[in-house]
Design an enzyme around this catalytic site. Sequence first.
Site, PDB file in Angstrom:
ATOM      1  NE  ARG A  51     -48.227 -29.213 -26.822  1.00  0.00           N
ATOM      2  CZ  ARG A  51     -47.478 -29.648 -28.330  1.00  0.00           C
ATOM      3  NH1 ARG A  51     -47.013 -29.564 -28.842  1.00  0.00           N
ATOM      4  NH2 ARG A  51     -48.021 -30.818 -28.651  1.00  0.00           N
ATOM      5  N   GLY A  52     -45.721 -32.002 -25.590  1.00  0.00           N
ATOM      6  CA  GLY A  52     -44.708 -32.714 -26.414  1.00  0.00           C
ATOM      7  C   GLY A  52     -43.552 -33.875 -25.981  1.00  0.00           C
ATOM      8  CB  ALA A  53     -42.425 -36.934 -25.391  1.00  0.00           C
ATOM      9  NE  ARG A  88     -48.105 -32.578 -19.399  1.00  0.00           N
ATOM     10  CZ  ARG A  88     -48.294 -32.245 -20.951  1.00  0.00           C
ATOM     11  NH1 ARG A  88     -47.480 -31.534 -20.971  1.00  0.00           N
ATOM     12  NH2 ARG A  88     -49.356 -32.981 -21.103  1.00  0.00           N
ATOM     13  CG  ASP A 246     -46.825 -38.009 -24.976  1.00  0.00           C
ATOM     14  OD1 ASP A 246     -47.487 -37.851 -25.541  1.00  0.00           O
ATOM     15  OD2 ASP A 246     -46.339 -36.514 -24.385  1.00  0.00           O
ATOM     16  CG  ASN A 256     -50.314 -39.675 -28.656  1.00  0.00           C
ATOM     17  OD1 ASN A 256     -49.274 -38.920 -28.957  1.00  0.00           O
ATOM     18  ND2 ASN A 256     -51.116 -39.326 -29.767  1.00  0.00           N
ATOM     19  CE  LYS A 257     -52.375 -34.176 -25.156  1.00  0.00           C
ATOM     20  NZ  LYS A 257     -52.755 -34.211 -23.795  1.00  0.00           N
TER      21      LYS A 257
HETATM   22  O1  MRU Z   1     -50.234 -32.830 -23.709  1.00  0.00           O
HETATM   23  P1  MRU Z   1     -49.628 -32.737 -24.473  1.00  0.00           P
HETATM   24  O2  MRU Z   1     -49.676 -31.615 -25.670  1.00  0.00           O
HETATM   25  O3  MRU Z   1     -47.644 -32.394 -24.125  1.00  0.00           O
HETATM   26  O4  MRU Z   1     -49.261 -33.505 -25.790  1.00  0.00           O
HETATM   27  C1  MRU Z   1     -48.807 -33.984 -26.782  1.00  0.00           C
HETATM   28  C2  MRU Z   1     -48.609 -35.754 -27.578  1.00  0.00           C
HETATM   29  O5  MRU Z   1     -49.104 -36.275 -27.062  1.00  0.00           O
HETATM   30  C3  MRU Z   1     -48.023 -35.864 -28.671  1.00  0.00           C
HETATM   31  O6  MRU Z   1     -48.973 -36.303 -29.250  1.00  0.00           O
HETATM   32  C4  MRU Z   1     -46.521 -36.776 -28.492  1.00  0.00           C
HETATM   33  O7  MRU Z   1     -46.278 -35.848 -26.726  1.00  0.00           O
HETATM   34  C5  MRU Z   1     -46.266 -37.101 -29.332  1.00  0.00           C
HETATM   35  S1  MRU Z   1     -44.689 -35.387 -29.519  1.00  0.00           S
HETATM   36  C6  MRU Z   1     -43.702 -36.188 -31.486  1.00  0.00           C
END
Ligand code: MRU
Length: 368
Positions: A51-53, A88, A246, A256-257
Amino acid sequence: MKVGTTHYRSIWRNGDEVRIIDQRWLPHEFRVVTLRSTQDFATAIADMWVRGAPLIGATAAYGMAASMADDASDANLNASYDTLHATRPTAVNLRWALDAMRALLAPLPQATRAEAALVKAAEICDEDVETNRMIGVHGLDLIRQIAAAKSAAKSAGEPVRLLTHCNAGWLATVDWGTATSPMYHAHEAGIPIHVFADETRPRNQGALLTAWELGQHGVPHDLIVDNAGGHLMQHGEVDMVIVGTDRTTAQGDVCNKIGTYLKALAARDNGVPFYVALPSPTIDWTLRDGLAEIPIEDRDGREVTHVQGKDASGATADVQISPDTTSARNPAFDVTPARLVTGLITERGVCEPSAAGLAALFPEKAGA
Ligand code: MRU
């Protein structure tokens, strides 16, 4: 970055195989898995093994490579694009990586597509590492300035106290992380820092992942509950917030999250600088108004009603925290308007969160 004394990336090639750290089990179990079919890659993204963009984008690129090794026809190229794209909805790096792969592969003869796809996916990964390293270099300047101001004031000797949300660390990218890259650079430069990691309900990426990776790298930190950030800011205990994103629009609205927006509000109310660290593939140049235009992922309510942790026997276990009949809403991201953001830390430098600020750093994109 380091796991124990060993350097890892979050995704890598081992001969003909592609391996990832299966993040569902961290921090209590370190499991490496091999992904083979296009569907393996799609499942790993959708079910958040990765996970993470930026890492979602890198994984999708290798997913396209796997699909080309299986069947390099145009029909499969397009079908694999669609399968991976549907995993996603919010992180735009996914579309960016898939577009880059398809643009390269579509004009090539089918017999050469599989090898070209592997090379391109590896390039996307290497570029992500270098991009995030540069984010760290630019973010380090900001941390240095705060450290210098503190040493000239009565807070001399106190570490620079940074707050972050979710996991925008190396586990969310191929290496370095975005929000964490300035932190790792500052730590390596000998600047004393202390990081507050928001736990980040519902999936607790802060508690499970950020705390773990900072710990592996020796960065001093405390885990805090999501609701503690505002209180710490009111009491002057946070010098700077750095989060990831993201999808950031061409005018600097930041998605973002979930919970990031509340941290930005608290930061603004308390005069705490609120920075967002992002590689340029996270900018969606086709969008302006983040609130109206960015698709927000709605995830399963079970992530809200249940929590995962380590039980007394040391095994990873799920427990239910709400009544049997309680339903839950689970929007996974929120949008922080540009007006609440102090600056965007990119691989090309720091800019103001506005169309003009982004265009000054990326004129070739803004004019496109
Ligand atoms: O749902 P996730 O864990 O994929 O969400 C991740 C985030 O919100 C991060 O802050 C975002 O992807 C930036 S990652 C460098």
